[in-house]
Write a protein that holds these residues in place. Structure first.
Motif, PDB file in Angstrom:
ATOM      1  N   ASP A 163       0.861  -1.184   0.000  1.00  0.00           N
ATOM      2  CA  ASP A 163       0.000   0.000   0.000  1.00  0.00           C
ATOM      3  C   ASP A 163       0.898   1.235   0.000  1.00  0.00           C
ATOM      4  N   TRP A 164       0.571   2.217  -0.839  1.00  0.00           N
ATOM      5  CA  TRP A 164       1.343   3.463  -0.859  1.00  0.00           C
ATOM      6  C   TRP A 164       1.191   4.252   0.447  1.00  0.00           C
ATOM      7  N   GLN A 165       0.137   3.956   1.218  1.00  0.00           N
ATOM      8  CA  GLN A 165      -0.068   4.552   2.539  1.00  0.00           C
ATOM      9  C   GLN A 165      -0.185   6.081   2.491  1.00  0.00           C
ATOM     10  N   TYR A 166      -0.977   6.560   1.570  1.00  0.00           N
ATOM     11  CA  TYR A 166      -1.214   7.999   1.476  1.00  0.00           C
ATOM     12  C   TYR A 166      -2.191   8.446   2.561  1.00  0.00           C
ATOM     13  N   ASN A 221      -8.753  -3.980  -3.448  1.00  0.00           N
ATOM     14  CA  ASN A 221     -10.094  -3.383  -3.337  1.00  0.00           C
ATOM     15  C   ASN A 221     -11.127  -4.414  -2.906  1.00  0.00           C
ATOM     16  N   GLY A 222     -12.384  -3.998  -2.826  1.00  0.00           N
ATOM     17  CA  GLY A 222     -13.463  -4.889  -2.401  1.00  0.00           C
ATOM     18  C   GLY A 222     -13.998  -5.788  -3.494  1.00  0.00           C
ATOM     19  N   MET A 223     -13.383  -5.745  -4.678  1.00  0.00           N
ATOM     20  CA  MET A 223     -13.710  -6.634  -5.807  1.00  0.00           C
ATOM     21  C   MET A 223     -15.089  -6.373  -6.404  1.00  0.00           C
ATOM     22  N   VAL A 224     -15.683  -5.207  -6.122  1.00  0.00           N
ATOM     23  CA  VAL A 224     -17.006  -4.880  -6.663  1.00  0.00           C
ATOM     24  C   VAL A 224     -16.853  -4.367  -8.091  1.00  0.00           C
ATOM     25  N   TYR A 225     -17.671  -4.903  -8.988  1.00  0.00           N
ATOM     26  CA  TYR A 225     -17.600  -4.523 -10.406  1.00  0.00           C
ATOM     27  C   TYR A 225     -18.914  -3.917 -10.866  1.00  0.00           C
ATOM     28  N   PHE A 226     -18.845  -2.682 -11.341  1.00  0.00           N
ATOM     29  CA  PHE A 226     -19.956  -2.040 -12.032  1.00  0.00           C
ATOM     30  C   PHE A 226     -19.413  -1.317 -13.256  1.00  0.00           C
ATOM     31  N   ARG A 227     -20.293  -1.073 -14.219  1.00  0.00           N
ATOM     32  CA  ARG A 227     -19.907  -0.364 -15.440  1.00  0.00           C
ATOM     33  C   ARG A 227     -20.099   1.148 -15.343  1.00  0.00           C
ATOM     34  N   GLY A 228     -21.090   1.576 -14.598  1.00  0.00           N
ATOM     35  CA  GLY A 228     -21.572   2.941 -14.759  1.00  0.00           C
ATOM     36  C   GLY A 228     -22.774   2.935 -15.692  1.00  0.00           C
ATOM     37  N   ILE A 229     -23.352   4.094 -15.912  1.00  0.00           N
ATOM     38  CA  ILE A 229     -24.574   4.185 -16.718  1.00  0.00           C
ATOM     39  C   ILE A 229     -24.348   5.138 -17.883  1.00  0.00           C
ATOM     40  N   ALA A 230     -25.269   5.099 -18.840  1.00  0.00           N
ATOM     41  CA  ALA A 230     -25.099   5.859 -20.083  1.00  0.00           C
ATOM     42  C   ALA A 230     -24.883   7.341 -19.831  1.00  0.00           C
ATOM     43  N   ILE A 231     -25.617   7.912 -18.879  1.00  0.00           N
ATOM     44  CA  ILE A 231     -25.506   9.346 -18.637  1.00  0.00           C
ATOM     45  C   ILE A 231     -24.099   9.734 -18.195  1.00  0.00           C
ATOM     46  N   GLY A 269      -2.938   0.625  -4.062  1.00  0.00           N
ATOM     47  CA  GLY A 269      -2.152  -0.587  -4.211  1.00  0.00           C
ATOM     48  C   GLY A 269      -0.788  -0.324  -4.816  1.00  0.00           C
ATOM     49  N   LYS A 270       0.235  -0.905  -4.208  1.00  0.00           N
ATOM     50  CA  LYS A 270       1.620  -0.791  -4.683  1.00  0.00           C
ATOM     51  C   LYS A 270       2.137  -2.202  -4.957  1.00  0.00           C
ATOM     52  N   MET A 271       1.682  -2.768  -6.054  1.00  0.00           N
ATOM     53  CA  MET A 271       2.017  -4.144  -6.438  1.00  0.00           C
ATOM     54  C   MET A 271       1.418  -4.404  -7.810  1.00  0.00           C
ATOM     55  N   LEU A 272       1.725  -5.537  -8.379  1.00  0.00           N
ATOM     56  CA  LEU A 272       1.067  -5.917  -9.621  1.00  0.00           C
ATOM     57  C   LEU A 272      -0.437  -5.993  -9.372  1.00  0.00           C
TER      58      LEU A 272
END
Length: 589
Positions: free
Chosen positions: A78-81, A113-123, A103-106
């Motif tokens: 972790d960059w620990q900012y 992160n929490g592994m949550v995946y969303f795309r966003g919406i058209a707007i 994250g400071k790694m590959l």
């Protein structure tokens, strides 16, 4: 306990052997969510030699095991900012400021992160297009989502509407965590329904309005960051080299404003590596503007104040910082759910054998709610994540340690005797804007982060009204059965207000505001160099051979978690490069 788990991580090759003066066609700085994608797509062109540079190392095993996603915060991965204390916000947070883990790694932040995946919406994306970025309208962007996705959830795949919505053959695995707490989740869904939110099997099909389970970047009980899904595929490509634990100090820029390489601290030495075509910065919303400024690209006045010669005056570098601010709403009560009694050794055995058991699950229910103040809205204003902890849980007590006394003491005592539900209330489209500044001209000094949450009074009003709508959830059947009650933030300046009144939340929100870890926007995309940093093809204004491809290019933050949109940006950005070099045909837009 993690150390006793049999090896589950990807097998990463050692750093490549490079030397001072080596030449590549493309150099990609940062092997985070975006950089792994870019490196994969550029090395598809066999004549192109590509170097990927990462400041961190391989992801630790904790990165792969879902319940340990928060254990790497404040570690070497972790960059620990931290944000800069301003005295205007975060008065009730320890130190008057906030941790901003990156994250400071590959895999970067996608590996913690929490592994949550969303795309966003058209707007979201049509707003980008309206700002002069026509090549990022929703019709184009959603094609890239389908290109990157590989939906794996078998239940969802049986639904033709959902199956047709997602991509099925892309590199990025999209799944749904198996749930060991189905009854709890069903009760929470019903509670949301009782306050007026529609239930959806997939929130994308409801335009992100309503309540439902998230899609997740996980598969077979294991995290699937872009390091796992994109980078691991290309380690043996002959035209690809990866160096780890390598710190880029600055970008090399000649007198004709052409970038020709970077200076890297690698294995204890400073070396120069050169790019005949381009350098691509994929450091993220903190590191990307920092590197530009250290290289003399940024606001002239600010650079000169740090004794850095301004080579390209771009005032927008580091500006336009946006994040999904969070207000934590704690509720306490007593449930009949029995705590998971499976001992840790059995969990380890199950996980090692077939990726099942408690270690194959996330730490928190991946149940999310999206809603707006306008009941007839076509897009959400707010997103709510939640945590659930049984009484006397160390996780709850650790969570409340972010607050000063007497808040921490009050909530910790309640968590000792009651089950705890914390609703993480997020404002999706804030008006407030923060900034990233250099601290010094030393590349190893952390930059200064000014989050500036709730700077705009419109954000304050929205937050208070949105939380008051959420507060009604304690009146639903499930929470009544818990004898649930709201936890009051014990903070002297706000104690005069009635709990859950407008005045109470108006007073306490700035004191406790925190982050859901979605910083974007600091190298904004747009046509005007007086405010934007990159054009719509992600080329840095006034500079040749330099692009930024990561979440920092967003003009406006998306109405959802930002990891999915960042992968899309990298896919789109990679194709823009291929178009510019005639590898693929340019799109009509």
């Amino acid at each position: 306990m993690v150390a006793s788990i049999c090896l589950i991580s990807d097998k990463w090759e050692p750093s490549a052997d490079i030397k001072d003066g080596d030449m590549f066609n493309f150099i990609v700085v940062g092997a985070g969510t975006a950089g792994c994608v870019v490196a994969n797509r550029l090395t598809e062109v066999k004549p192109w030699k590509v170097l990927l540079i990462e400041a961190g190392g391989d992801p630790p095993i904790e990165s792969y095991v879902p319940p340990y996603d928060r254990s790497l915060l404040k570690s070497e991965a972790d960059w620990q900012y931290r944000t800069v204390p301003t005295g205007r916000i975060n008065g009730a947070n320890v130190g008057g400021s906030l941790d901003w883990p990156r994250g400071k790694m590959l895999g970067g932040s996608g590996a913690i992160n929490g592994m949550v995946y969303f795309r966003g919406i058209a707007i979201d994306f049509n707003k980008w297009a309206d700002l002069g970025n026509k090549q990022w309208c929703s019709d184009i962007v959603f094609k890239y989502y389908k290109k990157l996705e590989s939906l794996q959830d078998q239940k969802l795949l049986r639904n033709p509407y959902i199956r047709d919505f997602y991509g099925l053959n892309g590199p990025q695995v999209i799944n749904t965590f198996n749930k060991t707490d189905e009854e709890l989740i069903e009760n929470l869904k019903e509670s949301y329904s009782q306050i007026g939110l529609e239930r959806h099997e997939d929130l994308h099909l409801g335009n992100l309005l309503g309540v439902g389970l998230s899609r997740d970047t996980a598969y077979n009980g294991k995290r699937a960051s872009t390091a796992t899904t994109y980078l691991s595929q290309i380690q043996h490509r002959e035209n690809f080299k990866l160096i780890k634990n390598a710190f880029v100090l600055k970008i090399l820029l000649n007198s004709q404003y052409k970038v020709y390489g970077v200076v890297v601290k690698y294995k204890g030495k400073e070396i120069k590596v050169f790019a005949s075509n381009e350098v691509i910065i994929s450091g993220g919303s903190i590191n990307s503007p920092q590197l530009l400024m250290l290289s003399g690209i940024g606001e002239k006045k600010h650079l000169e104040s740090k004794n850095i010669t301004c080579k390209v005056d771009l005032p927008g570098v580091g500006k336009n910082l946006q994040d999904h601010l969070t207000i934590n709403v704690p509720i306490f009560g007593t449930t009949s759910y029995s705590q998971n009694k499976i001992n840790n050794y059995l969990n380890v055995a199950l996980y090692s054998y077939n990726r099942t058991g408690g270690l194959a699950q996330s730490n928190y229910p991946h149940l999310l709610a999206f809603y707006s103040r306008n009941r007839n809205a076509t897009h959400p204003e707010f997103e709510v994540h939640l945590d659930f902890w049984h009484k006397n849980s160390p996780q709850a007590k650790n969570f409340f340690s972010m607050y000063k006394e007497p808040i921490n003491q009050t909530f910790s005592e309640l968590a000792t005797h009651y089950d705890t539900v914390v609703f993480h209330f997020n404002l999706l489209n804030p008006y407030s804007r923060g900034e990233i500044h250099l601290n010094t001209s030393n590349p190893f000094d952390h930059p200064l982060i000014y989050a500036n949450y709730l700077d705009d009074e419109r954000d304050v009003k929205a937050v208070v009204e949105g939380i008051l709508m959420l507060a009604d959830i304690t009146e639903t059947d499930f929470f009544k059965s818990m004898n649930a009650f709201h936890g009051r933030y014990n903070w002297s300046k706000c104690n005069k207000y009635r709990l859950n009144s407008y005045g109470y939340w108006r007073c306490i929100a700035p004191e406790i505001v925190t982050t859901i870890y979605h910083p974007v926007g600091t190298c904004m995309m747009g046509p005007d160099p007086s405010s934007a940093v990159v054009d719509s093809r992600l080329r840095v204004h006034h500079v040749k051979g330099l692009r930024v491809i990561d979440a920092s290019i967003m003009p406006n933050i998306t109405s959802c978690n930002t990891n999915g949109p960042t992968i899309m940006i990298a896919e789109r950005g990679s194709d823009l490069i291929k178009e510019d070099y005639g590898i693929i045909e340019k799109s009509a837009n």
